[in-house]
Design an enzyme around this catalytic site. Structure first.
Site, mmCIF file in Angstrom:
data_model
loop_
_atom_site.group_PDB
_atom_site.id
_atom_site.type_symbol
_atom_site.label_atom_id
_atom_site.label_comp_id
_atom_site.label_asym_id
_atom_site.label_seq_id
_atom_site.Cartn_x
_atom_site.Cartn_y
_atom_site.Cartn_z
ATOM 1 C CG HIS A 1 -3.482 -9.801 0.555
ATOM 2 N ND1 HIS A 1 -3.793 -8.958 -0.484
ATOM 3 C CD2 HIS A 1 -2.507 -9.185 1.272
ATOM 4 C CE1 HIS A 1 -3.043 -7.863 -0.381
ATOM 5 N NE2 HIS A 1 -2.250 -7.978 0.674
ATOM 6 C CE1 TYR B 1 -7.797 -9.646 1.595
ATOM 7 C CE2 TYR B 1 -5.880 -9.566 3.038
ATOM 8 C CZ TYR B 1 -6.656 -9.004 2.040
ATOM 9 O OH TYR B 1 -6.282 -7.816 1.471
ATOM 10 C CD GLU B 2 -7.075 -11.102 -2.739
ATOM 11 O OE1 GLU B 2 -7.605 -11.042 -3.853
ATOM 12 O OE2 GLU B 2 -5.918 -10.687 -2.504
ATOM 13 C CB SER C 1 -0.877 0.037 1.252
ATOM 14 O OG SER C 1 -1.684 -1.084 1.315
ATOM 15 C CB ALA D 1 0.391 -0.882 4.835
ATOM 16 C CG HIS E 1 -6.252 -4.475 -5.348
ATOM 17 N ND1 HIS E 1 -5.565 -5.190 -4.398
ATOM 18 C CD2 HIS E 1 -6.625 -3.325 -4.743
ATOM 19 C CE1 HIS E 1 -5.544 -4.508 -3.270
ATOM 20 N NE2 HIS E 1 -6.181 -3.368 -3.454
ATOM 21 C CG MET F 1 -3.748 -8.874 7.071
ATOM 22 S SD MET F 1 -5.358 -8.251 6.597
ATOM 23 C CE MET F 1 -5.842 -7.342 8.087
ATOM 24 C CB SER F 2 1.115 -9.508 2.496
ATOM 25 O OG SER F 2 1.858 -8.392 2.945
ATOM 26 C CG ASN G 1 -2.683 0.471 11.473
ATOM 27 O OD1 ASN G 1 -2.315 0.097 10.359
ATOM 28 N ND2 ASN G 1 -2.999 -0.368 12.428
ATOM 29 C CG HIS H 1 -8.779 -0.985 3.702
ATOM 30 N ND1 HIS H 1 -7.523 -1.566 3.694
ATOM 31 C CD2 HIS H 1 -9.045 -0.651 2.420
ATOM 32 C CE1 HIS H 1 -7.071 -1.583 2.451
ATOM 33 N NE2 HIS H 1 -7.966 -1.027 1.661
HETATM 34 N N1 HPA Z 1 -3.109 -5.367 11.188
HETATM 35 C C1 HPA Z 1 -2.950 -6.224 10.159
HETATM 36 N N2 HPA Z 1 -2.598 -5.824 8.948
HETATM 37 C C2 HPA Z 1 -2.400 -4.505 8.756
HETATM 38 C C3 HPA Z 1 -2.548 -3.568 9.783
HETATM 39 C C4 HPA Z 1 -2.913 -4.025 11.083
HETATM 40 O O1 HPA Z 1 -3.069 -3.257 12.041
HETATM 41 N N3 HPA Z 1 -2.263 -2.345 9.251
HETATM 42 C C5 HPA Z 1 -1.950 -2.567 7.948
HETATM 43 N N4 HPA Z 1 -2.036 -3.861 7.628
#
Ligand code: HPA
Length: 274
Positions: free
Chosen positions: A84, A86-87, A31, A114, A62, A212-213, A236, A248
């Site tokens: 990912h 989760y897809e 990201s 990210a 995407h 998540m990657s 974050n 998100h």
């Molecule tokens: N958790 C999981 N994946 C993320 C986060 C998070 O806080 N921020 C960006 N990707």
């Protein structure tokens, strides 16, 4: 030949029907890096959807593609968009692009993402060089018949993130006067963000950032003998740390805001690989 290697071979044949370009470095854009193309001389673009059997992201908007060309003097393949776990794809498909880049010729792979900051010394917008990882919360991408054409059944993971590349990243960040944190990345399946209790657990396990990657990609690359490095943009603070709820959109906004500096850092590092 394993089924997965047959599938890879089909993808590779298609790639070679488009170009005989041999990249030496791979880069996966997380990201905030979506508009990376302006930092390179793009010679070919290959939409993922045109490659037979290639996993295509189900996330709306995407438009995934390989960009092939030069970053400085370095022949590179760049992934704009990744799939990912989760897809819903099997984890072996999630890492298929990494294995395909190995077959294209890459010797090193630069992973970006990210991530949520778990380490309380981190701040939103920080960059964290990944020094190690915890991947046990997702299945190993090596489960199933071993692809012996790429690597061994039980690959060593002592230095997943290459020590020489880590030094190069530290030096480059310092030359560019970009503040760089370091730490351990933990991968979750997503797509939900974590709970505060899960974040406390990850902190106790020694993780500094969560996403998540990436960790599964790093394992597949190491299995295939590719050198790996990675940087997270701390988009974050992880759930429960500030008390604020996560969205998100907020994550994306911070990653976008930090995108220009992130791109500069990544580009300077890759240029030095030449
Ligand atoms: N958790 C999981 N994946 C993320 C986060 C998070 O806080 N921020 C960006 N990707």
């Amino acid at each position: 030949m394993s089924k997965q290697f047959e599938k890879l071979t089909e993808c590779y044949k298609y790639y070679r029907s488009v170009t005989d370009f041999v990249p030496s470095s791979g880069l996966i854009l997380g990201s905030g890096l979506g508009n990376y193309a302006k930092n390179m001389r793009v010679l070919w673009e290959i939409p993922y959807g045109s490659i037979p059997g290639f996993p295509v992201s189900t996330v709306e908007g995407h438009d995934g593609r390989f960009l092939l060309g030069y970053i400085g003097d370095v022949p590179a393949v760049v992934m704009k968009g990744r799939v990912h776990y989760y897809e819903g794809y099997p984890i072996s498909d999630v890492v298929l692009p990494v294995r395909l880049m190995k077959m294209m010729g890459i010797k090193s792979l630069f992973l970006t993402n990210a991530a949520g900051g778990i380490n309380r010394e981190f701040r939103e917008g920080d960059f964290m060089m990944i020094t190690d990882q915890i991947s046990n919360f997702v299945p190993s991408p090596l489960i199933g018949e071993n692809i012996s054409e790429l690597g061994t059944r039980f690959p060593d993971m002592t230095h997943i993130y290459d020590l020489g590349l880590q030094d190069l990243i530290r030096r480059t960040a310092s030359q560019e006067k970009i503040r760089l944190k370091e730490g351990v990345y933990v991968q979750t399946t997503g797509p939900n963000f974590e709970s505060p209790a899960e974040i406390r657990m990850f902190a106790a396990l020694g993780a500094d950032a969560v996403g998540m990657s990436t960790a599964c990609e790093a394992i597949a690359a190491r299995h295939a003998g590719v050198k790996v490095c990675g940087i997270s943009c701390i988009s974050n603070m992880a759930c429960g740390i500030t008390g604020e709820e996560l969205s998100h959109l907020d994550v994306q906004a911070v990653a976008d805001r930090r995108g220009e500096e992130f791109q500069r850092l990544v580009t300077k590092i890759i240029e030095k690989l030449g």
